[in-house]
Enzyme design. Structure first.
Site, mmCIF file in Angstrom:
data_model
loop_
_atom_site.group_PDB
_atom_site.id
_atom_site.type_symbol
_atom_site.label_atom_id
_atom_site.label_comp_id
_atom_site.label_asym_id
_atom_site.label_seq_id
_atom_site.Cartn_x
_atom_site.Cartn_y
_atom_site.Cartn_z
ATOM 1 N N SER A 36 -71.423 34.849 48.877
ATOM 2 C CA SER A 36 -72.145 35.002 47.617
ATOM 3 C C SER A 36 -71.281 34.469 46.487
ATOM 4 C CB SER A 36 -72.496 36.475 47.360
ATOM 5 O OG SER A 36 -71.323 37.248 47.220
ATOM 6 N N GLY A 37 -71.936 34.162 45.384
ATOM 7 C CA GLY A 37 -71.229 33.647 44.223
ATOM 8 C C GLY A 37 -72.142 33.674 43.023
ATOM 9 N N THR A 38 -71.733 32.975 41.965
ATOM 10 C CA THR A 38 -72.533 32.971 40.746
ATOM 11 C C THR A 38 -73.876 32.276 40.965
ATOM 12 O OG1 THR A 38 -71.395 30.949 40.060
ATOM 13 C CG2 THR A 38 -70.523 33.026 39.232
ATOM 14 N N GLY A 40 -75.730 32.364 43.813
ATOM 15 C CA GLY A 40 -76.642 33.130 44.645
ATOM 16 C C GLY A 40 -75.971 33.598 45.913
ATOM 17 N N MET A 41 -76.696 33.578 47.046
ATOM 18 C CA MET A 41 -76.191 34.092 48.306
ATOM 19 C C MET A 41 -76.367 33.057 49.423
ATOM 20 S SD MET A 41 -77.396 36.475 46.169
ATOM 21 C CE MET A 41 -79.121 36.704 46.562
ATOM 22 N N LYS A 58 -78.795 28.765 51.674
ATOM 23 C CA LYS A 58 -78.310 29.140 50.345
ATOM 24 C C LYS A 58 -79.507 29.526 49.484
ATOM 25 C CE LYS A 58 -74.967 26.917 48.139
ATOM 26 N NZ LYS A 58 -74.208 25.938 47.293
ATOM 27 N N ASP A 157 -64.502 20.847 43.369
ATOM 28 C CA ASP A 157 -64.332 22.271 43.683
ATOM 29 C C ASP A 157 -63.818 22.449 45.113
ATOM 30 O OD1 ASP A 157 -64.304 24.986 43.173
ATOM 31 O OD2 ASP A 157 -66.407 25.289 43.690
#
Length: 371
Positions: A36-38, A40-41, A58, A157
């Protein structure tokens, strides 16, 4: 590539259409959440039509009414629909859910990532990662990045959790670079790419980004790969700086810059002529000089080809950093053990020691039990 940047207000917006109107849950059987992150999942799931086809889905967080698809989602879809390389994650499907106003991207599922592999070796110091595995992993990452760079794309990233490794089937041991939410097309001459603010997780962020450069190049990815290379060898982050309050992101991170200087010395105009033009250069001026201790920190011989490659990645001046193409041709990859495109070739498929990615809830419980 035909993908267009969304920065030009006059450019034609990218339109995505779904060829299959089935709901995502009609097509895929969700197992559990693995990340998960900013944005979503991410879920592990099975394709109902092809039971042996495991996928990663995602799920982007819902946007406010009228906002449409997020820029991150549009960018990722636009790039991945055109990219095709054995070391780049494959976008298999796009699912739109009009009722919930949610977007789902379906990818190849990889059982492992470098974060988990590094963590395994850190917790089991008696079983260090073999040189053959490290060499294969880094070569494949460089191969994927060379493909991106030759198609005018910067990933922006790169970090261990975004570098996946397949664990099953004919692709076992094959690296898949993932998470293209921050990836960007760039042109020559370069357009300013700093309008998005902070990019790259702080531990893998290159000096030119930290010092406020408005124009940056492919070299930001090479720096990150160098940091990952060192981390695979030592099982510890090379530059574990403490970020300022993430609610107020800042390009300049004094602790991170100091961590870098304590390993490769203080930057000067003699070794990096363009540093004088960077906005945050004056903050470095009063700092005391440090010796270069990169070889000692990583624990490798300064005369080795491994150190030579690492030092050419971890260097202050981005114009002097080795390119992905040059790195692939480096003597390090021509020495024994030779590169194998299966990073797990030294294991039997049934005896790969690394734990596969587990559900978020299981991971949280395990981490709690270990405390």
């Amino acid at each position: 590539m035909n993908t267009q940047s969304n920065n030009n207000n006059n450019s034609t917006p990218i339109v995505f259409t779904s060829t299959n109107r089935l709901d995502v849950q009609d097509k895929y059987l969700f197992n559990y959440e693995v990340g998960s992150g900013t944005y979503g999942m991410v879920y592990k799931a099975d394709d109902k039509k092809r039971p042996n086809n495991r996928v990663a889905i995602k799920k982007f967080r819902s946007t406010k009414e009228g906002e449409g698809l997020s820029l991150t989602a549009c960018r990722e879809i636009g790039l991945l629909k055109e990219l095709s390389n054995e070391n780049i994650i494959k976008l298999q499907d796009i699912c739109l859910n009009p009722k919930e106003k949610l977007l789902y991207l379906v990818f190849d599922y990889a059982e492992y990532d470098l974060f988990g592999i590094i963590k395994y070796h850190r917790e089991n110091p008696g079983t260090p990662c073999t040189e053959q595995t490290i060499k294969s992993l880094i070569w494949q990452v460089l191969n994927g990045i060379h493909y991106l760079h030759s198609h005018w794309v910067i990933h922006r990233d790169l970090k261990p959790s975004n570098i996946l490794v397949m664990g099953e089937g004919k692709d076992v041991g094959v690296v898949k670079i993932g998470d293209f939410g921050l990836a960007r097309i760039f042109q020559s001459p370069l357009k300013p790419l700093n309008e998005n603010g902070v990019v790259v997780t702080i531990w893998y962020r290159s000096p030119e980004l930290l010092l406020g450069s408005k124009h940056y190049t492919r070299a930001v990815d090479i720096w990150a790969i160098g940091c990952i290379f060192a981390e695979l060898i030592t099982t510890k982050p090379l530059f574990p700086g403490k970020e300022k309050d993430p609610k107020f992101p800042s390009l300049y991170q004094d602790d991170q810059v100091e961590k870098i200087m304590r390993v490769i010395g203080k930057p000067t105009p003699e070794i990096w002529p363009d540093i004088k033009h960077l906005p945050e250069w004056k903050r470095v001026l009063p700092v005391e000089a440090y010796p270069n201790t990169l070889a000692k920190c990583v624990g490798i011989d300064e005369k080795s080809s491994a150190y030579d490659l690492l030092a050419k990645m971890i260097t202050w001046d981005p114009s002097k950093r080795i390119s992905a193409q040059e790195a692939l041709d480096h003597p390090y990859f021509k020495e024994q053990p030779l590169v194998n495109t299966n990073a797990f070739s030294c294991f039997k498929t049934s005896s790969i020691p690394y734990p596969p990615r587990v559900s978020i809830s299981t991971k949280k419980k395990r981490d709690f039990d270990e405390q």
